[in-house]
Design a protein around this motif. Structure first.
Motif, PDB file in Angstrom:
ATOM      1  N   ALA A   1       0.830  -1.208   0.000  1.00 34.63           N
ATOM      2  CA  ALA A   1       0.000   0.000   0.000  1.00 34.63           C
ATOM      3  C   ALA A   1       0.864   1.258   0.000  1.00 34.63           C
ATOM      4  CB  ALA A   1      -0.936  -0.009   1.208  1.00 34.63           C
ATOM      5  N   GLU A   2       1.973   1.221   0.746  1.00 34.68           N
ATOM      6  CA  GLU A   2       2.885   2.369   0.759  1.00 34.68           C
ATOM      7  C   GLU A   2       3.496   2.603  -0.616  1.00 34.68           C
ATOM      8  OE1 GLU A   2       4.276   1.936   5.443  1.00 34.68           O
ATOM      9  OE2 GLU A   2       5.569   1.237   3.816  1.00 34.68           O
ATOM     10  N   ALA A   3       3.858   1.508  -1.297  1.00 38.36           N
ATOM     11  CA  ALA A   3       4.425   1.643  -2.646  1.00 38.36           C
ATOM     12  C   ALA A   3       3.407   2.272  -3.594  1.00 38.36           C
ATOM     13  CB  ALA A   3       4.871   0.281  -3.163  1.00 38.36           C
ATOM     14  N   LEU A   4       2.172   1.835  -3.495  1.00 35.03           N
ATOM     15  CA  LEU A   4       1.133   2.424  -4.335  1.00 35.03           C
ATOM     16  C   LEU A   4       0.941   3.902  -4.016  1.00 35.03           C
ATOM     17  CD1 LEU A   4      -1.549  -0.426  -4.313  1.00 35.03           C
ATOM     18  CD2 LEU A   4      -0.015   0.195  -6.187  1.00 35.03           C
ATOM     19  N   SER A   5       1.053   4.261  -2.726  1.00 37.51           N
ATOM     20  CA  SER A   5       0.900   5.667  -2.346  1.00 37.51           C
ATOM     21  C   SER A   5       2.011   6.533  -2.918  1.00 37.51           C
ATOM     22  CB  SER A   5       0.871   5.811  -0.818  1.00 37.51           C
ATOM     23  OG  SER A   5       2.168   5.700  -0.255  1.00 37.51           O
ATOM     24  N   ALA A   6       3.121   5.884  -3.316  1.00 32.64           N
ATOM     25  CA  ALA A   6       4.218   6.595  -3.990  1.00 32.64           C
ATOM     26  C   ALA A   6       4.061   6.570  -5.504  1.00 32.64           C
ATOM     27  CB  ALA A   6       5.557   5.973  -3.594  1.00 32.64           C
ATOM     28  N   GLY A   7       2.997   5.918  -5.979  1.00 38.56           N
ATOM     29  CA  GLY A   7       2.756   5.856  -7.413  1.00 38.56           C
ATOM     30  C   GLY A   7       3.470   4.732  -8.122  1.00 38.56           C
TER      31      GLY A   7
ATOM     32  N   GLY B   1      -4.768 -10.400   1.788  1.00 40.90           N
ATOM     33  CA  GLY B   1      -5.826  -9.416   1.807  1.00 40.90           C
ATOM     34  C   GLY B   1      -5.547  -8.185   0.982  1.00 40.90           C
ATOM     35  N   PHE B   2      -4.332  -8.034   0.465  1.00 41.27           N
ATOM     36  CA  PHE B   2      -4.017  -6.856  -0.329  1.00 41.27           C
ATOM     37  C   PHE B   2      -4.765  -6.826  -1.654  1.00 41.27           C
ATOM     38  CE2 PHE B   2      -0.740 -10.080  -0.803  1.00 41.27           C
ATOM     39  CZ  PHE B   2      -0.688 -10.283  -2.167  1.00 41.27           C
ATOM     40  N   THR B   3      -5.400  -7.936  -2.017  1.00 44.90           N
ATOM     41  CA  THR B   3      -6.237  -7.910  -3.222  1.00 44.90           C
ATOM     42  C   THR B   3      -7.475  -7.046  -3.008  1.00 44.90           C
ATOM     43  OG1 THR B   3      -7.223 -10.010  -2.500  1.00 44.90           O
ATOM     44  CG2 THR B   3      -5.441 -10.131  -4.107  1.00 44.90           C
ATOM     45  N   ASP B   4      -7.692  -6.569  -1.776  1.00 46.17           N
ATOM     46  CA  ASP B   4      -8.732  -5.565  -1.536  1.00 46.17           C
ATOM     47  C   ASP B   4      -8.454  -4.300  -2.328  1.00 46.17           C
ATOM     48  OD1 ASP B   4      -9.874  -7.290   0.268  1.00 46.17           O
ATOM     49  OD2 ASP B   4      -9.553  -6.042   2.036  1.00 46.17           O
ATOM     50  N   TYR B   5      -7.170  -3.971  -2.517  1.00 42.61           N
ATOM     51  CA  TYR B   5      -6.832  -2.688  -3.141  1.00 42.61           C
ATOM     52  C   TYR B   5      -5.861  -2.790  -4.309  1.00 42.61           C
ATOM     53  CZ  TYR B   5      -2.713  -3.120  -0.092  1.00 42.61           C
ATOM     54  OH  TYR B   5      -1.585  -3.579   0.545  1.00 42.61           O
TER      55      TYR B   5
ATOM     56  N   GLU C   1       0.578   9.722 -10.239  1.00 43.00           N
ATOM     57  CA  GLU C   1      -0.502  10.290  -9.419  1.00 43.00           C
ATOM     58  C   GLU C   1      -1.786   9.477  -9.567  1.00 43.00           C
ATOM     59  OE1 GLU C   1       2.485  13.398 -10.295  1.00 43.00           O
ATOM     60  OE2 GLU C   1       1.333  11.980 -11.529  1.00 43.00           O
ATOM     61  N   ARG C   2      -2.001   8.880 -10.725  1.00 47.10           N
ATOM     62  CA  ARG C   2      -3.200   8.087 -10.932  1.00 47.10           C
ATOM     63  C   ARG C   2      -3.203   6.842 -10.050  1.00 47.10           C
ATOM     64  NH1 ARG C   2      -4.439   6.573 -17.034  1.00 47.10           N
ATOM     65  NH2 ARG C   2      -4.349   8.860 -17.117  1.00 47.10           N
ATOM     66  N   ILE C   3      -2.021   6.332  -9.758  1.00 47.64           N
ATOM     67  CA  ILE C   3      -1.899   5.181  -8.857  1.00 47.64           C
ATOM     68  C   ILE C   3      -1.964   5.614  -7.400  1.00 47.64           C
ATOM     69  CG2 ILE C   3      -0.341   3.335  -8.101  1.00 47.64           C
ATOM     70  CD1 ILE C   3       0.763   3.255 -10.956  1.00 47.64           C
ATOM     71  N   ALA C   4      -1.313   6.726  -7.087  1.00 44.16           N
ATOM     72  CA  ALA C   4      -1.136   7.135  -5.697  1.00 44.16           C
ATOM     73  C   ALA C   4      -2.375   7.753  -5.070  1.00 44.16           C
ATOM     74  CB  ALA C   4       0.032   8.119  -5.600  1.00 44.16           C
ATOM     75  N   THR C   5      -3.088   8.591  -5.804  1.00 42.33           N
ATOM     76  CA  THR C   5      -4.163   9.388  -5.205  1.00 42.33           C
ATOM     77  C   THR C   5      -5.261   8.550  -4.555  1.00 42.33           C
ATOM     78  OG1 THR C   5      -3.724  11.207  -6.737  1.00 42.33           O
ATOM     79  CG2 THR C   5      -5.873  11.180  -5.650  1.00 42.33           C
ATOM     80  N   PRO C   6      -5.794   7.510  -5.208  1.00 42.17           N
ATOM     81  CA  PRO C   6      -6.851   6.727  -4.551  1.00 42.17           C
ATOM     82  C   PRO C   6      -6.391   6.057  -3.263  1.00 42.17           C
ATOM     83  CG  PRO C   6      -6.767   6.251  -6.908  1.00 42.17           C
ATOM     84  CD  PRO C   6      -5.538   7.037  -6.582  1.00 42.17           C
TER      85      PRO C   6
ATOM     86  N   SER D   1      -6.101   7.111   4.395  1.00 38.42           N
ATOM     87  CA  SER D   1      -5.640   8.285   5.127  1.00 38.42           C
ATOM     88  C   SER D   1      -5.949   8.152   6.610  1.00 38.42           C
ATOM     89  CB  SER D   1      -6.309   9.547   4.588  1.00 38.42           C
ATOM     90  OG  SER D   1      -7.699   9.539   4.887  1.00 38.42           O
ATOM     91  N   ARG D   2      -5.226   8.887   7.399  1.00 40.97           N
ATOM     92  CA  ARG D   2      -5.433   8.867   8.854  1.00 40.97           C
ATOM     93  C   ARG D   2      -6.861   9.280   9.216  1.00 40.97           C
ATOM     94  NH1 ARG D   2      -1.273  11.725  13.116  1.00 40.97           N
ATOM     95  NH2 ARG D   2      -2.800  12.458  14.646  1.00 40.97           N
ATOM     96  N   SER D   3      -7.389  10.289   8.537  1.00 39.70           N
ATOM     97  CA  SER D   3      -8.745  10.749   8.856  1.00 39.70           C
ATOM     98  C   SER D   3      -9.788   9.699   8.504  1.00 39.70           C
ATOM     99  CB  SER D   3      -9.038  12.055   8.119  1.00 39.70           C
ATOM    100  OG  SER D   3      -8.941  11.887   6.707  1.00 39.70           O
TER     101      SER D   3
END
Length: 446
Positions: free
Chosen positions: A344-350, A360-364, A398-403, A409-411
């Motif tokens: 998930a962290e790698a995806l957040s970096a795009g 369970g990572f197949t959730d995202y 950004e298309r990978i990271a933004t979702p 997110s923490r919130s």
């Protein structure tokens, strides 16, 4: 302390360790991170007036909800890589409640110690069978904390046993969060745990259970009921801006995790060899360390790819994001995961993810941001890496990271926990030990 006005509020601790409020005073420095000036904005009463505490307002709004997090896995200065996901969850809880952490350290000796760790109040409590008096004192401290809280939130499977030993007849609303893959797959842990997997029956005791993925939630339902189990993922907060991946060749890969059998580091090395045989100049940076490091290095030497493998050793969790930015593809040859925070962290970096369909990572992770392979083999992983490099070559990172940044997110996670706390508080206050018999007794977990 300096008196301000009759409209300000003092924040100090009562005997049970929680913040007490009295008119006319500035917040006590003890509730903020050491080394910083007192901050009125962090005072619970002020935060409540601003609407930052959601849960307690529904019950009258007089004071913030008090949540005590009880865990046997939590990072520290000497072990910063131990369960950083629990720290992130505690930080998120702190956005909707007044939170403090009780970290019970198995096998530790000495006295209890209080500290502020990354802005979270933590009490480190030793628990060792060799020191029964200290163990009794620790259990007594846990019992007092539970009684003085509005919600008790255990994290890590072994924490359930600690709470049941300390307060078997407690009635404080209890929420448990499970991350451990050993709950879903005892066979991957050890033969001993596979024989003892019936102990998972203690998962009946909490009023509410949360899992970090749907796959793990399906397992937890066996011990509770579908309406009492929720999915609350890990927090993924990437402080770095999204950047373009490095040019290729070489094809830069990154893996993050312990160098242990379950992460399959030898398969990672063999995948590099497979890629080299296909004429692909690929390089792997493995961020982490572990007992199989020497074996991994020997394998790389035997397969003549030692110059293509870099092992960083342990890295502070906050520094890991830079390694994702310097890679083109995240490669996770892991055998089993519940959430797979590194992916998930790698995806957040795009960066696209390549992994097997084993968690369970197949959730995202989907075709929109990665490649899921069918087999745990070098050829399968290697083919997936080449496919990912080609498929996402022209996709803006950004298309990978933004979702991912929005979803985890923490919130977002704070709001999910707040909803779970509301549900737990609405449940009948049955003693914990009684729930072991009352919930799901017609089921025999697999």
């Amino acid at each position: 302390m300096t008196k301000l006005s009759n409209h300000t509020t003092r924040c100090s601790r009562d005997r049970s360790g929680w913040t007490t409020l009295a008119p006319g005073w500035r917040p006590a420095p003890s509730i903020v991170e050491r080394g910083r000036a007192p901050d009125r904005r962090r005072c619970p009463a002020a935060r409540l007036r601003r609407g930052e505490y959601m849960g307690r307002e529904a019950r009258g709004g007089r004071t913030p909800r008090r949540v005590v997090v009880l865990t046997t896995w939590f990072p520290s200065d000497d072990r910063p890589t131990q369960a950083p996901f629990n720290l992130r969850h505690a930080e998120a809880i702190g956005d909707v409640a007044e939170v403090r952490v009780l970290h019970v350290r198995f096998g530790a000796t000495g006295r209890a110690a209080d500290e502020v760790y990354h802005g979270v109040r933590v009490r480190r409590l030793p628990l060792s069978a060799r020191h029964p008096l200290t163990a009794l004192a620790t259990l007594a401290a846990v019992r007092r904390a539970v009684r003085s809280s509005d919600v008790v939130h255990t994290m890590a499977f072994s924490s359930i046993g600690v709470l049941l030993a300390a307060a078997p007849f407690g009635r404080t609303p209890w929420v448990h969060t499970e991350h451990w893959s050993g709950v879903a797959h005892p066979e991957y842990v050890s033969p001993r745990w596979r024989r003892l997997a019936w102990l998972r029956g203690v998962l009946r005791a909490p009023a509410r259970l949360t899992a970090v993925s749907r796959q793990l939630a399906d397992v937890l339902v066996r011990f509770s009921s579908a309406e009492r189990v929720s999915v609350v993922p890990c927090v993924v907060e990437n402080p770095e801006p999204v950047s373009a991946p490095p040019a290729s060749p070489p094809l830069e890969l990154v893996s993050v995790g312990g160098i242990v059998e379950g992460k399959q580091p030898l398969v990672a090395v063999r995948t590099l060899r497979w890629l080299a045989d296909q004429g692909v100049d690929a390089r792997l940076t493995w961020v982490g360390d572990g007992p199989m490091r020497a074996e991994m290095e020997r394998e790389a030497g035997d397969l003549q790819v030692a110059d293509r493998v870099r092992i960083t050793g342990f890295v502070d969790p906050d520094d890991v994001f830079g390694y994702y930015a310097r890679a083109r593809v995240f490669f996770g040859p892991t055998r089993s995961e519940t959430f797979f925070a590194a992916a998930a962290e790698a995806l957040s970096a795009g960066r696209p993810v390549v992994a097997a369909d084993v968690g369970g990572f197949t959730d995202y992770v989907s075709e929109a941001n990665g490649v899921i392979v069918d087999e745990l083999s070098p050829a399968s992983f290697g083919s997936g890496i080449l496919l990912a490099a080609e498929r996402f070559e022209d996709v803006p990172p950004e298309r990978i990271a933004t979702p991912i940044r929005s979803r985890f997110s923490r919130s977002a996670i704070a709001g999910s926990f707040d909803a779970v706390y509301r549900a737990a508080e609405a449940d009948p206050a049955a003693p914990y030990a009684f729930r072991l018999l009352a919930v799901g007794r017609s089921r025999r977990p697999a």
